[in-house]
Design a protein around this motif. Structure first.
Motif, short mmCIF file in Angstrom:
data_model
loop_
_atom_site.label_atom_id
_atom_site.label_comp_id
_atom_site.label_asym_id
_atom_site.label_seq_id
_atom_site.Cartn_x
_atom_site.Cartn_y
_atom_site.Cartn_z
N THR A 78 -35.30 -126.09 89.97
CA THR A 78 -34.37 -125.14 90.57
C THR A 78 -34.78 -123.72 90.17
OG1 THR A 78 -32.86 -125.14 88.70
CG2 THR A 78 -32.47 -126.81 90.42
N ARG A 129 -34.78 -127.00 95.29
CA ARG A 129 -35.80 -127.20 94.26
C ARG A 129 -37.12 -126.73 94.84
NH1 ARG A 129 -34.12 -130.28 89.99
NH2 ARG A 129 -32.17 -131.34 90.29
N THR A 187 -27.43 -126.87 89.84
CA THR A 187 -28.54 -125.96 90.16
C THR A 187 -29.13 -125.37 88.92
OG1 THR A 187 -26.94 -124.20 90.48
CG2 THR A 187 -27.79 -125.32 92.45
#
Length: 109
Positions: free
Chosen positions: A22, A65, A109
């Motif tokens: 992330t 990602r 995240t």
């Protein structure tokens, strides 16, 4: 692409990215402010050096990602002395694709 490869922060991201990560993970790994990381990730994805993969989460939002999208970049001159850049992109094998798109649901995240 040359601008991205010439940028120290972009090179650091390329050097440190380790599998799908992330923006927050990349920011932490590279010791780059998150706002700067987002700008560099945008540049790297626009040039095709990184791929952005979005995965749904249980709450309906998506987590992005980033992964390296190349194995080699070759820059040279052709017979007319024009600059050429060749990027050997990695193809994503079926084994690397999740069979269940919800497999990463609920990840932060």
């Amino acid at each position: 692409m040359l601008d991205a490869l010439d940028d120290p922060d972009c090179r650091t991201i390329i050097e440190r990215i380790d599998g799908p990560m992330t923006a927050t993970e990349i920011s932490d790994a590279c010791d780059i402010p998150l706002s700067t990381t987002y700008k560099k990730l945008a540049l790297l994805t626009e040039t095709g050096l990184l791929d952005r993969r979005a995965r749904p989460r249980a709450d309906g939002r998506h987590v992005a990602r980033f992964v390296l999208a190349f194995g080699e970049v070759r820059i040279g001159l052709d017979e007319t002395r024009s600059v050429n850049a060749v990027v050997d992109r990695w193809e994503r094998s079926p084994a690397d694709r999740p069979s269940d798109p919800w497999s990463e649901a609920g990840e932060e995240t």
